[in-house]
Scaffold this active site. Structure first.
Site, PDB file in Angstrom:
ATOM      1  N   ASN A  39       0.869  -1.180   0.000  1.00 34.91           N
ATOM      2  CA  ASN A  39       0.000   0.000   0.000  1.00 34.91           C
ATOM      3  C   ASN A  39       0.907   1.232   0.000  1.00 34.91           C
ATOM      4  O   ASN A  39       1.489   1.582   1.029  1.00 34.91           O
ATOM      5  CB  ASN A  39      -0.894  -0.032   1.241  1.00 34.91           C
ATOM      6  N   GLU A  48      -6.867   4.601   7.902  1.00 33.88           N
ATOM      7  CA  GLU A  48      -6.686   6.022   7.547  1.00 33.88           C
ATOM      8  C   GLU A  48      -7.920   6.584   6.851  1.00 33.88           C
ATOM      9  O   GLU A  48      -8.252   7.759   7.012  1.00 33.88           O
ATOM     10  CB  GLU A  48      -5.414   6.173   6.687  1.00 33.88           C
ATOM     11  N   GLY A 105       2.567   2.417  10.835  1.00 33.37           N
ATOM     12  CA  GLY A 105       3.507   3.526  10.698  1.00 33.37           C
ATOM     13  C   GLY A 105       4.189   3.920  11.991  1.00 33.37           C
ATOM     14  O   GLY A 105       4.802   4.985  12.074  1.00 33.37           O
ATOM     15  N   HIS A 162      -9.491   0.900   5.067  1.00 31.10           N
ATOM     16  CA  HIS A 162      -8.219   1.195   5.738  1.00 31.10           C
ATOM     17  C   HIS A 162      -8.467   2.160   6.895  1.00 31.10           C
ATOM     18  O   HIS A 162      -9.291   3.068   6.785  1.00 31.10           O
ATOM     19  CB  HIS A 162      -7.225   1.786   4.744  1.00 31.10           C
ATOM     20  N   LYS A 191       0.129   4.244  -0.238  1.00 35.28           N
ATOM     21  CA  LYS A 191      -0.514   5.430   0.356  1.00 35.28           C
ATOM     22  C   LYS A 191      -0.275   6.642  -0.561  1.00 35.28           C
ATOM     23  O   LYS A 191      -0.246   6.479  -1.766  1.00 35.28           O
ATOM     24  CB  LYS A 191      -0.032   5.634   1.796  1.00 35.28           C
ATOM     25  N   GLU A 194      -5.166  -4.942  10.517  1.00 36.95           N
ATOM     26  CA  GLU A 194      -4.166  -3.899  10.727  1.00 36.95           C
ATOM     27  C   GLU A 194      -4.461  -3.164  12.037  1.00 36.95           C
ATOM     28  O   GLU A 194      -5.266  -2.227  12.051  1.00 36.95           O
ATOM     29  CB  GLU A 194      -4.194  -2.888   9.579  1.00 36.95           C
ATOM     30  N   SER A 220       3.599  -1.954  10.403  1.00 32.31           N
ATOM     31  CA  SER A 220       5.054  -2.013  10.634  1.00 32.31           C
ATOM     32  C   SER A 220       5.636  -3.384  10.299  1.00 32.31           C
ATOM     33  O   SER A 220       6.563  -3.849  10.966  1.00 32.31           O
ATOM     34  CB  SER A 220       5.396  -1.597  12.068  1.00 32.31           C
TER      35      SER A 220
HETATM   36  P1  13P Z   1       3.073   0.511   7.689  1.00 34.92           P
HETATM   37  O1  13P Z   1       3.613  -0.784   7.096  1.00 34.92           O
HETATM   38  O2  13P Z   1       3.791   1.714   7.155  1.00 34.92           O
HETATM   39  O3  13P Z   1       2.994   0.438   9.174  1.00 34.92           O
HETATM   40  O4  13P Z   1       1.579   0.655   7.146  1.00 34.92           O
HETATM   41  C1  13P Z   1       0.726  -0.430   7.218  1.00 34.92           C
HETATM   42  C2  13P Z   1      -0.497  -0.111   6.438  1.00 34.92           C
HETATM   43  O5  13P Z   1      -1.274   0.746   6.813  1.00 34.92           O
HETATM   44  C3  13P Z   1      -0.714  -0.849   5.188  1.00 34.92           C
HETATM   45  O6  13P Z   1      -1.978  -0.619   4.696  1.00 34.92           O
END
Ligand code: 13P
Length: 253
Positions: free
Chosen positions: A10, A98, A174, A96, A12, A168, A214
């Site tokens: 992803n 976010e 992150g 997601h 982002k 997740e 992560s």
């Molecule tokens: P990170 O791997 O940067 O923690 O993000 C995970 C994520 O949100 C994947 O969709």
């Protein structure tokens, strides 16, 4: 066990169009043919370019990071599921954290998006996961099951069979603080049990459940060796070819 192993990147809101094509090309060139399904989820405007690069590589596929719930209309700035599908993308990430947190996406809206995606021939990668305070209160399993019930558990078994689940935990996204292999396994098993209760053991056994938060080359082997972890949804570490390729190679033999 015949579950599909999946590693999805992803991206982002990262990478210019040129940078995105370069990353996709590097992954396409380095990817060995294998049973592992690799999915790249770039920003919308990169989809066609990345899909063209993925076309010649049998185990490389493309996903959008979101789609609108309507097929077309006066929704300035939005992208529909049929539009995503028309680029050659085959998957779409939905739910997601976010999107839930910054764009107010809730269970009923996500249920509509999941249905729109399936109707357009896209396979949803449906994300669930709890914030830290919910885990600390011991309510994480209940919340994740609620998220599934709100958005994907009213699908027909035929449609549910096309859904990939991504667990997740919000506190791991992150932050560099990954769930322990045991925490991931425990939640993945709870998710699989909930699917079994709703759709039966067979369908639950076939559903790919990915871990995200992560996940990187150094911790992927331990996470991917858990019996109910079928791969990963990778954020930051998917932006680096070497790191992402190492994650793809992290499944037990
Ligand atoms: P990170 O791997 O940067 O923690 O993000 C995970 C994520 O949100 C994947 O969709």
């Amino acid at each position: 066990m015949n579950r599909t192993r999946i590693v999805a990147g992803n991206w982002k809101m990262n990478k210019s169009y040129e940078e995105g094509r370069d990353l996709a090309k590097a992954i396409a060139e380095n990817l060995q043919p294998s049973e592992t399904v690799v999915v790249l989820a770039p920003p919308f405007i990169h989809l066609r370019g990345v899909a063209a690069i993925a076309e010649g590589v049998s185990n490389l596929h493309v996903a959008a990071q979101n789609c609108h719930q309507e097929n077309s209309g006066a929704y300035t700035g939005e992208i529909s599921a049929p539009m995503v599908r028309s680029t050659g993308a085959e998957y779409v990430i939905l739910g997601h954290s976010e999107r839930r947190q910054y764009f107010g996406e809730d269970g009923p809206l996500l249920a509509d998006k999941v249905k729109a995606a399936l109707a357009a021939g896209l396979k949803p990668i449906f994300c669930c996961g709890e914030p830290l305070e919910i885990r600390e209160a011991g309510a994480h399993v209940a919340l994740v099951v609620e998220q599934l019930e709100a958005s994907v558990f009213d699908l027909s078994p035929e449609d549910f069979a096309k859904v990939v689940i991504a667990y997740e935990p919000v506190w791991a996204i992150g932050t560099g603080r990954t769930a322990s292999p045991e925490q991931a396994q425990d939640m993945h098993k709870e998710i699989r049990d909930a699917i079994a209760k709703k759709y039966g053991r067979d369908l639950a056994q076939q559903t790919s459940i990915l871990y995200g938060g992560s996940c990187k080359a150094s911790n992927a082997p331990e996470l991917f060796s858990q019996p109910d972890v079928d791969g990963g949804l990778i954020g930051g570490a998917s932006l680096d070819t070497k790191e992402f390729m190492a994650i793809i190679g992290s499944f037990p033999a």
